[in-house]
Write a protein that holds these residues in place. Structure first.
Motif, short mmCIF file in Angstrom:
data_model
loop_
_atom_site.label_atom_id
_atom_site.label_comp_id
_atom_site.label_asym_id
_atom_site.label_seq_id
_atom_site.Cartn_x
_atom_site.Cartn_y
_atom_site.Cartn_z
N ASN A 236 4.90 -7.56 2.96
CA ASN A 236 5.19 -6.81 1.73
C ASN A 236 4.60 -7.48 0.50
O ASN A 236 5.09 -7.29 -0.61
CB ASN A 236 6.70 -6.63 1.57
N LEU B 199 2.59 -8.98 -6.15
CA LEU B 199 3.67 -8.02 -6.10
C LEU B 199 4.31 -8.11 -4.72
O LEU B 199 3.63 -8.03 -3.70
CB LEU B 199 3.16 -6.60 -6.34
N THR C 87 7.09 -6.21 -2.58
CA THR C 87 7.82 -4.94 -2.60
C THR C 87 9.06 -5.01 -1.72
O THR C 87 9.06 -5.67 -0.68
CB THR C 87 6.92 -3.79 -2.14
N THR C 88 10.12 -4.31 -2.17
CA THR C 88 11.35 -4.23 -1.38
C THR C 88 11.95 -2.84 -1.59
O THR C 88 11.60 -2.15 -2.56
CB THR C 88 12.39 -5.29 -1.79
N ASN D 227 10.91 -4.25 -6.92
CA ASN D 227 9.84 -5.20 -6.61
C ASN D 227 9.94 -6.49 -7.42
O ASN D 227 10.56 -6.53 -8.48
CB ASN D 227 8.49 -4.54 -6.84
N ILE E 38 -0.91 -2.42 -9.80
CA ILE E 38 0.29 -2.02 -9.07
C ILE E 38 0.27 -0.54 -8.77
O ILE E 38 0.57 -0.09 -7.65
CB ILE E 38 1.55 -2.39 -9.88
N PHE F 246 2.46 1.91 -6.05
CA PHE F 246 3.80 1.49 -6.46
C PHE F 246 4.01 1.78 -7.94
O PHE F 246 3.07 2.12 -8.66
CB PHE F 246 4.00 0.01 -6.16
N ASP G 74 9.30 -0.28 -11.41
CA ASP G 74 10.19 -0.76 -10.35
C ASP G 74 10.24 -2.29 -10.26
O ASP G 74 10.86 -2.85 -9.36
CB ASP G 74 9.76 -0.20 -8.99
N THR G 75 9.56 -2.97 -11.19
CA THR G 75 9.59 -4.43 -11.22
C THR G 75 10.96 -4.88 -11.69
O THR G 75 11.33 -4.68 -12.84
CB THR G 75 8.50 -4.98 -12.16
#
Length: 287
Positions: A38, A51, A53-54, A58, A76, A81, A85-86
């Motif tokens: 990820n 980055l 990601t989850t 993120n 990003i 993505f 969403d960070t």
């Protein structure tokens, strides 16, 4: 609010661009790409940002220059993505080329900023207090509030991903090397993102009044780096791990070029030897 944020980004980008003129690779775009599991590369040619990601948002490692923020955001989004969403922002160390964009990223995303304890004061003072560059105006950046002070061995968790913060001091007092585990296919891999092992030009390793334990800290750093299991070798600059050459070797269905345990060991050994040579040289000169 958008106008304020926009003005902030433009102002910071302008000042960052002026300071980066001597290093064009720092602002040169580079194709964003998947590294492993990820983890994705979203930095420039010369400054690495990652980055992670989850499912719960993120994690971004390294905000780089003020002028890097639009580049990071674009990278990003090119990968599919959302910049918004960070949720967590991390850095490798408190030098402006890795953290000057943090104020803008916090403002734009609301991310929680987490920094190793020994670098927190410099981050919140905008670079003031750095043992080498604290009095250099060109090394200053927007002071940024830290939301969580990290300590050696602390874990940063989000959406099933766990990053471990390892204090690897010397380059700065709070230089941080990040480790995590990822899965690709049916195999698990240990990932190491080196903070920085470099002894910069002008660094005093002997009789340094502003950083008396600098040589001991570098020695500690190398002990830590050599103790870490490393399948995938990354770092604060792409040239640490031969990013461009490895990217060129990415091939559908082929072996992942970023899996490079031997390259990690060789790099750490090389940097340790460079440090020891410089230390002996400075001791001999009575510096």
């Amino acid at each position: 609010m958008r106008q304020i944020v926009g003005a902030l980004v433009l102002t910071l980008a302008f000042s960052g661009a002026l300071r980066a003129q001597a290093r064009p690779d720092w602002t040169q775009p580079f194709p964003p790409h998947h590294v492993i599991g990820n983890i994705y590369y979203v930095g420039s040619q010369g400054l690495a940002s990652y980055l992670i990601t989850t499912p719960q948002g993120n994690i971004l490692i390294n905000s780089s220059l003020e002028s890097s923020v639009p580049l990071i955001r674009e990278s990003i989004e090119k990968l599919g993505f959302h910049f918004s969403d960070t949720k967590i922002l991390l850095i490798s160390h408190a030098h402006w080329d890795h953290c000057a964009g943090s104020a803008a990223i916090k403002e734009l995303t609301g991310a929680k900023y987490m920094v190793m304890d020994a670098d927190v004061a410099e981050i919140e003072a905008g670079g003031k207090g750095n043992f080498q560059y604290g009095d250099t105006l060109a090394s200053r950046y927007q002071p940024t509030k830290v939301d969580r002070m990290l300590h050696d061995g602390d874990e940063v968790k989000l959406g099933g991903t766990v990053l471990v913060a390892h204090l690897t001091p010397g380059h700065t007092k709070g230089t941080t090397t990040w480790t995590t585990k990822v899965k690709e296919g049916d195999k698990a891999y240990e990932v190491v993102i080196i903070g920085s092992p470099n002894v910069n030009p002008g660094y005093k390793l002997v009789n340094n009044a502003l950083y008396p334990q600098i040589a001991e800290d570098y020695a500690r750093m190398f002990r830590v780096l050599k103790s870490l299991p490393a399948d995938v070798f990354l770092g604060a600059h792409g040239n640490y791990y031969g990013m461009e050459a490895k990217f060129a070797r990415i091939k559908e269905g082929g072996p992942n070029p970023f899996i490079d345990p031997d390259g990690y060991k060789s790099y750490v050994d090389q940097k340790e030897q460079e440090f020891l040579v410089e230390l002996v040289k400075q001791k001999a000169a009575g510096q």
